[in-house]
Write an enzyme that holds these catalytic residues in place. Sequence first.
Site, mmCIF file in Angstrom:
data_model
loop_
_atom_site.group_PDB
_atom_site.id
_atom_site.type_symbol
_atom_site.label_atom_id
_atom_site.label_comp_id
_atom_site.label_asym_id
_atom_site.label_seq_id
_atom_site.Cartn_x
_atom_site.Cartn_y
_atom_site.Cartn_z
ATOM 1 N N HIS A 134 0.816 -1.216 0.000
ATOM 2 C CA HIS A 134 0.000 0.000 0.000
ATOM 3 C C HIS A 134 0.847 1.262 0.000
ATOM 4 O O HIS A 134 0.421 2.299 -0.539
ATOM 5 C CB HIS A 134 -0.930 -0.003 1.213
ATOM 6 C CG HIS A 134 -2.168 0.815 1.034
ATOM 7 N ND1 HIS A 134 -2.184 2.001 0.319
ATOM 8 C CD2 HIS A 134 -3.441 0.637 1.475
ATOM 9 C CE1 HIS A 134 -3.413 2.512 0.340
ATOM 10 N NE2 HIS A 134 -4.185 1.698 1.017
ATOM 11 N N ASP A 173 -7.140 -6.284 -18.534
ATOM 12 C CA ASP A 173 -7.616 -7.072 -19.676
ATOM 13 C C ASP A 173 -6.410 -7.644 -20.410
ATOM 14 O O ASP A 173 -5.618 -6.918 -20.999
ATOM 15 C CB ASP A 173 -8.437 -6.177 -20.611
ATOM 16 C CG ASP A 173 -8.976 -6.916 -21.833
ATOM 17 O OD1 ASP A 173 -8.679 -8.108 -21.996
ATOM 18 O OD2 ASP A 173 -9.680 -6.273 -22.627
#
Length: 445
Positions: free
Chosen positions: A147, A391
Site C-alpha cells: 500500500h 484485460d
Amino acid sequence: MKVKIESSKIVKPSYEDGEAPAHAQRVPLSVFDKVTYGEHVALIFAFRPPNPPNSEVELGLAKALAVYREWAGRIRDGRRSVLLNDAGARFVEATVDAPMAVSMPSGPSPEVRLLHPRIDGSPVELVQVQLTRFSCGSLAVGFAGHHQIADGQATANFLAAWGLATRRLPLSPLPVCDRSTRFAPRDPPLVEFPHREVEYRAPAPNKKRDIALDDEKEEIGFGVAGHDKVKVHRMHLSKDFVAQLKARASSALPPSRRGYTTFQSVVAHLWRAITAARGLAAGVTTKVRISVNGRTRMRPPVPRDYFRNVVLWAFPRSNVGELVSRPVGHAAELIYRAVAGVDNAYFRSFVDFAAEVEAEGLIPTADSEQAVLCPDLEVDAWLGINFHGLDFGGGGPFCVVPTYYPMEGSLFLVPSTLGDGSMEAYVALFHNHLEEFKRICHRIT
C-alpha cells in the site's frame, strides 16, 4: 479447493531497448506514502476463457514493471524510501484440477487466500502475483501490492498497463512520478487543522496488545465472552435497494441541495445497521474511517495518472443513541460534511504538519495490526476505481473481490458482478453480532 503450486519465481522489468538504467536510484516516500498502511493489499480477479498463456502474462508484467519501476524495487531506510533496483516481483503459477464454478468459494472464506501468494510476514517483494488455472480454462489472478507504493487509483492504473503490455499495446497514459516536488511543505508552514490523533498519534505505552484490546472492549460496554470469532458476510445490495436508500436519505433535504450520493447513502445505512447489531450503549461514540482521494481536491489538481498515494481520511462520528434513533439521512449528512471537510486546505495543512512528524516520534493511526475496530468502522470502497480495466486480451474480469480479511469492523464495497448497478458489501463482525446484522440489514429506516 485444492491449489497446486507449479512454480514460483522473480520477474524483473523488461526494457524496450534492452538496457536497464545505469544505477539504482533511491526515491523518498511522500508524506502520503508514509501515513498509509504498511502492508500488502490483495485482490482476486476471475477471468473466463479464453486466456493467454502464462508466459505472455509474465512478459506483460515485466514490461509494465519497466514503466512502474517502484513495484520492482524494495522499501529501504526504515520505510522512508524505495530503492529502484529492479529486484523484481514475485510470480507464482498454480493449478486447480476442477472447474472454477465448483471450486471457487461462493462467499467470503479463508480459501480465497489460496488464490494469491502469502502476504503475511512482510514479504520482500512489493508486488506478488499468482496465476491459478482451472480445468475449465478459467483463470484467477491474485494480485498483492504494497500500500505504501500505491493507493487504489494508482494500482488500477498499473493493472490496466499490465493488461495493455500483455496485449502488446503501448502503455498510455504513462504514470506521473513527480512526487519529490509536488508535495513540498509551504514556507512558512501553515497547520490549520488538528492532525494529532487523526492521521498521527504518539506511540502507545509498551504493554501487551491483548490486554489493551480487552480493556477497550470493557470500556465500550461489552465483555470478551462470546466474541472470539470474526466472520465476514457478503451482503448484496440490489439496484432497487440502493435507489430506495438514496431516496430515503435525501428525502428531508431542501430543493436547493443535491441528493446524497450512492456512497454516502449506503455507508450511512450500513453504519447504522452495524452499530445497532453491536448492541452498544447509547452514550458510546462511534466513527467511520473513510478514504478521500486528493487528486481532484488539491489545488492545483493532482493528475489522475499520478503514481503512488494521495489519500487522507474523513472521520464522521456520532454517539450511538443519536445515530440509530435518527433517520438514515442524519448519518448521510454526517458523512457528507466530514468528507467535504477534507479539502485542499486540509491536504495542504497535513503536508505542512507531516514534515515534522519524524522529529516528534509520531506514528500513523492507520494500523494494519488492529484486529477489532468496534465501536468504529473502516470503509474501503472500490465503486469509483476501475479494477475491471485489467484485460489480458479476452476481456476484463467477470469478478473482482477482496481477499478474506476478518478484521472486525472492516467494510468493503465493490460493484456487483451482475453489472446492473448493484453492489456487494463485505462486512466483518463478531459472529453473534453478525446474526443480528443479517436480520436488520435490509430494513430502510
